[in-house]
Enzyme design. Structure first.
Site, PDB file in Angstrom:
ATOM      1  N   ASP A  26     -76.234  -4.715  40.282  1.00  0.00           N
ATOM      2  CA  ASP A  26     -77.143  -5.105  39.209  1.00  0.00           C
ATOM      3  C   ASP A  26     -78.023  -3.950  38.732  1.00  0.00           C
ATOM      4  O   ASP A  26     -78.819  -4.134  37.807  1.00  0.00           O
ATOM      5  CB  ASP A  26     -78.020  -6.283  39.655  1.00  0.00           C
ATOM      6  CG  ASP A  26     -77.241  -7.589  39.674  1.00  0.00           C
ATOM      7  OD1 ASP A  26     -76.177  -7.648  39.038  1.00  0.00           O
ATOM      8  OD2 ASP A  26     -77.705  -8.549  40.322  1.00  0.00           O
ATOM      9  N   ARG A  51     -81.636  -7.835  44.994  1.00  0.00           N
ATOM     10  CA  ARG A  51     -82.017  -6.798  44.029  1.00  0.00           C
ATOM     11  C   ARG A  51     -83.200  -5.954  44.504  1.00  0.00           C
ATOM     12  O   ARG A  51     -83.525  -4.946  43.866  1.00  0.00           O
ATOM     13  CB  ARG A  51     -82.343  -7.425  42.669  1.00  0.00           C
ATOM     14  CG  ARG A  51     -81.165  -8.145  42.028  1.00  0.00           C
ATOM     15  CD  ARG A  51     -81.363  -8.338  40.540  1.00  0.00           C
ATOM     16  NE  ARG A  51     -81.353  -7.060  39.833  1.00  0.00           N
ATOM     17  CZ  ARG A  51     -81.543  -6.939  38.517  1.00  0.00           C
ATOM     18  NH1 ARG A  51     -81.766  -8.025  37.781  1.00  0.00           N
ATOM     19  NH2 ARG A  51     -81.514  -5.752  37.932  1.00  0.00           N
ATOM     20  N   ARG A  96     -88.890 -15.044  37.233  1.00  0.00           N
ATOM     21  CA  ARG A  96     -88.711 -13.821  38.018  1.00  0.00           C
ATOM     22  C   ARG A  96     -90.041 -13.121  38.305  1.00  0.00           C
ATOM     23  O   ARG A  96     -90.395 -12.913  39.452  1.00  0.00           O
ATOM     24  CB  ARG A  96     -87.742 -12.867  37.310  1.00  0.00           C
ATOM     25  CG  ARG A  96     -86.341 -13.468  37.106  1.00  0.00           C
ATOM     26  CD  ARG A  96     -85.589 -13.662  38.405  1.00  0.00           C
ATOM     27  NE  ARG A  96     -84.245 -14.198  38.201  1.00  0.00           N
ATOM     28  CZ  ARG A  96     -83.159 -13.484  37.960  1.00  0.00           C
ATOM     29  NH1 ARG A  96     -83.240 -12.169  37.875  1.00  0.00           N
ATOM     30  NH2 ARG A  96     -81.994 -14.065  37.793  1.00  0.00           N
ATOM     31  N   HIS A 125     -85.596 -14.096  31.895  1.00  0.00           N
ATOM     32  CA  HIS A 125     -86.431 -12.931  31.603  1.00  0.00           C
ATOM     33  C   HIS A 125     -86.907 -13.012  30.154  1.00  0.00           C
ATOM     34  O   HIS A 125     -86.203 -13.557  29.293  1.00  0.00           O
ATOM     35  CB  HIS A 125     -85.647 -11.629  31.767  1.00  0.00           C
ATOM     36  CG  HIS A 125     -85.509 -11.141  33.164  1.00  0.00           C
ATOM     37  ND1 HIS A 125     -84.376 -10.508  33.621  1.00  0.00           N
ATOM     38  CD2 HIS A 125     -86.370 -11.162  34.216  1.00  0.00           C
ATOM     39  CE1 HIS A 125     -84.533 -10.173  34.884  1.00  0.00           C
ATOM     40  NE2 HIS A 125     -85.730 -10.557  35.272  1.00  0.00           N
ATOM     41  N   CYS A 219     -80.969  -5.565  28.479  1.00  0.00           N
ATOM     42  CA  CYS A 219     -80.930  -5.565  29.939  1.00  0.00           C
ATOM     43  C   CYS A 219     -80.447  -4.215  30.483  1.00  0.00           C
ATOM     44  O   CYS A 219     -80.855  -3.801  31.560  1.00  0.00           O
ATOM     45  CB  CYS A 219     -80.006  -6.667  30.453  1.00  0.00           C
ATOM     46  SG  CYS A 219     -80.667  -8.337  30.293  1.00  0.00           S
TER      47      CYS A 219
END
Length: 226
Positions: A26, A51, A96, A125, A219
């Site tokens: 990621d 992550r 998040r 997000h 992203c």
């Protein structure tokens, strides 16, 4: 990803690349790696264990590029949930990033922070449901936010473009704009038309493989502001 990289280079942007780390797939979603503004790099602290190792990797890399490192005490996923509109930082929480990261942002950067709440898990997000086109123009998908946040968006910006659900779910709002040229998902045909009508030049890219992992143009893009 390669098509996005080539598009940025063809448009004349300077692009820095961070080396991928084995076991951290990621990392391709570079926007989450921190928040860079006023020569400072605010550290990302990821919510999910898978992550979390990305944060130190990006933090060290940004320091290597010459940005003043600003460690984070609160959970945040960088520019995935923090976007700059003019002099205002728009920040989101709900899935998040933690809400208290917004106060930490304001303290570090000395900027006004507009706090929004995400309520639709498809848009986890800020950068999946809210886009910055220029210093005065934003686009967003209202249903991704609670009513208080919708009201705040409409009262805070002079130009607000409302995206359709069809364009939002293909991450059409997950875009990069320099104020005139907009790089975005080619599948968001309605939003392309809306932006061209407003005088923006749009450049479509097909990131359908990255979309399967929940990401798009923005992203994959961390803006390195001086």
């Amino acid at each position: 990803w390669q098509r996005l990289y080539v598009t940025y280079r063809e448009l004349g942007y300077d692009v820095e690349l961070i080396d991928p780390e084995p076991g951290l797939p990621d990392m391709v979603y570079a926007a989450n790696g921190g928040f860079v503004l006023d020569g400072q790099a605010y550290e990302a602290r990821f919510r999910h264990p898978e992550r979390q190792p990305e944060g130190p990797k990006y933090f060290a890399y940004l320091e290597q590029l010459g940005y003043q490192p600003r460690p984070a005490r609160t959970l945040n996923e960088g520019e995935g949930d923090f976007l700059l509109v003019g002099d205002t930082i728009v920040a989101a929480h709900g899935f998040r990033s933690a809400a208290d990261s917004h106060a930490e942002l304001a303290q570090i950067f000395g900027r006004e922070v507009l706090s929004l709440k995400l309520v639709d898990p498809r848009f986890y997000h800020l950068d999946t449901a809210f886009a910055v086109l220029d210093d005065h123009t934003v686009a967003y998908y209202p249903e991704a936010f609670d009513q208080q946040s919708r009201d705040a968006v409409m009262s805070s910006f002079s130009e607000v473009i409302v995206a359709s659900e069809a364009d939002a779910v293909v991450l059409g709002l997950n875009l990069f704009s320099d104020g005139r040229r907009v790089v975005m998902a080619e599948q968001a045909v309605g939003l392309h038309e809306q932006l061209r009508h407003r005088g923006f030049d749009t450049y479509g890219v097909n990131l359908s493989e990255l979309l399967r992992g929940g990401g798009g143009v923005k992203c994959c893009t961390l803006e390195l502001r001086k």
